[in-house]
Design an enzyme around this catalytic site. Structure first.
Site, PDB file in Angstrom:
ATOM      1  N   LYS A 129      -9.387  -3.024  -0.466  1.00 46.08           N
ATOM      2  CA  LYS A 129      -9.035  -2.001   0.526  1.00 46.08           C
ATOM      3  C   LYS A 129     -10.235  -1.189   0.997  1.00 46.08           C
ATOM      4  CE  LYS A 129      -4.396  -2.243   0.699  1.00 46.08           C
ATOM      5  NZ  LYS A 129      -3.614  -2.380   1.938  1.00 46.08           N
ATOM      6  N   SER A 171       0.264   3.347  -1.952  1.00 45.61           N
ATOM      7  CA  SER A 171       0.656   3.289  -3.358  1.00 45.61           C
ATOM      8  C   SER A 171      -0.539   3.413  -4.279  1.00 45.61           C
ATOM      9  CB  SER A 171       1.383   1.971  -3.640  1.00 45.61           C
ATOM     10  OG  SER A 171       0.515   0.873  -3.417  1.00 45.61           O
TER      11      SER A 171
END
Length: 334
Positions: free
Chosen positions: A58, A84
């Site tokens: 990410k 999350s």
């Protein structure tokens, strides 16, 4: 001008992202493992994004999107995102790199190891009910009140381009891959990788790996969003791929560039994939990575012709070592 609409994400965007984030993220290694090759009956190449900045892929998309936001809007007051955990860490890290304030909205119950890491990058944490809708509403509320810019975990073309840099590196090292396996939540990594692979090696097929209950294959075959609206979180140990529905912006790209075949992996199978990676490769990975490993080792004969060389994205390694799933679950694993 020929009137043809430019693609929202293409190889030029991915290459530009690679240059933009160079020096801020790692060029992660590609590992092989003879024992897993023997089990799979083919050559496997593991792209170790578990060794990436913030412990997951990410960071790539987050850096590209945040850096571009800073360039386009020098008066940007900060960034807000909902996640999350892994995207939150990436955005917190990217914001710190360019001195922007960052607020992260997380569902209650997010893993402590990820919450601690997000705080470590200087971001503010705001918790909400554990539903996709609650996350988005809270992000919008904060953005409206503070003027901060929302950076979605997947439904952002700059994020997708950043994730596509994984494929650039992988194909530079293994240019003759037949397939790439990508664990998938909202689809930002899958979209970016599929776009880059199609441009660089059209004969290589990109497959999604999903938890039980996602139902992505029937949606791709129909080229239609068949998920309930609003979407929900799936009941899976893989917290980073809990979203049931693919993103609104990622879905058309995935339909166009990824294969419609999807590999569905149970929690028990994810754990087996994790354990194989821990024991055979000595790499710490999270359950979403275990899903891709399991599919690579045990499921590739489901496609014809079976691929000979397979890239496997080890998407993250942010695992709570105090709560390893084979220690906290009652099932016995071989």
């Amino acid at each position: 001008m020929n009137g043809v609409k430019a693609a929202p994400v293409d190889l030029l965007h991915v290459r530009a992202a690679s240059q933009r984030i160079h020096g801020w993220v790692h060029r992660t290694p590609v590992f092989t493992c003879q024992a897993l090759d023997d089990m799979a009956g083919r050559e496997l190449y593991f792209k170790a994004e578990n060794l990436q900045k913030t412990g997951a892929f990410k960071a790539r998309g987050a850096c590209n999107a945040v850096f571009l936001e800073k360039e386009r809007n020098p008066n940007c007051v900060g960034i807000v995102t909902d996640s999350s955990g892994n995207h939150a860490q990436g955005v917190a890290y990217a914001s710190k790199c360019v001195d922007l304030d960052c607020t992260v909205v997380l569902p209650r119950g997010a893993p402590k190891v990820k919450c601690d890491a997000i705080r470590g990058y200087g971001a503010e944490l705001v918790f909400c009910d554990p539903t996709p809708t609650a996350r988005k509403k809270m992000s919008a509320k904060i953005a409206n009140e503070t003027g901060k810019t929302i950076i979605s975990s997947s439904d952002n073309y700059d994020v997708m381009a950043g994730q596509g840099t994984i494929a650039l590196e992988l194909l530079e090292e293994v240019p003759d891959l037949d397939a790439v396996l990508v664990s998938t939540s909202a689809g930002g990594m899958l979209a970016g990788i599929a776009v880059a692979v199609r441009a660089l090696r059209p004969q290589c097929r990109v497959y999604a790996v999903e938890p039980v209950g996602k139902g992505l294959q029937k949606c791709l075959e129909a080229k239609e969003r068949l998920w309930p609206n609003p979407s929900r979180f799936l009941n899976t140990i893989a917290d980073s791929i809990r979203l049931q529905a693919i993103g609104e912006l990622t879905f058309p790209i995935i339909c166009d560039y990824a294969d419609s075949k999807v590999f569905t992996v149970t929690d028990d199978q994810m754990v087996e994939g994790m354990k194989l990676t821990f024991e055979r490769m000595k790499l710490v990975v999270e359950a979403a990575s275990g899903a891709a490993v399991y599919a690579a080792v045990h499921m590739m004969d489901e496609v014809q012709p079976p691929p000979r060389k397979v890239g496997v994205i080890l998407c993250g390694g942010n695992t709570d070592l105090d709560n390893l799933p084979w220690l906290t679950r009652s099932t016995t694993y071989n």
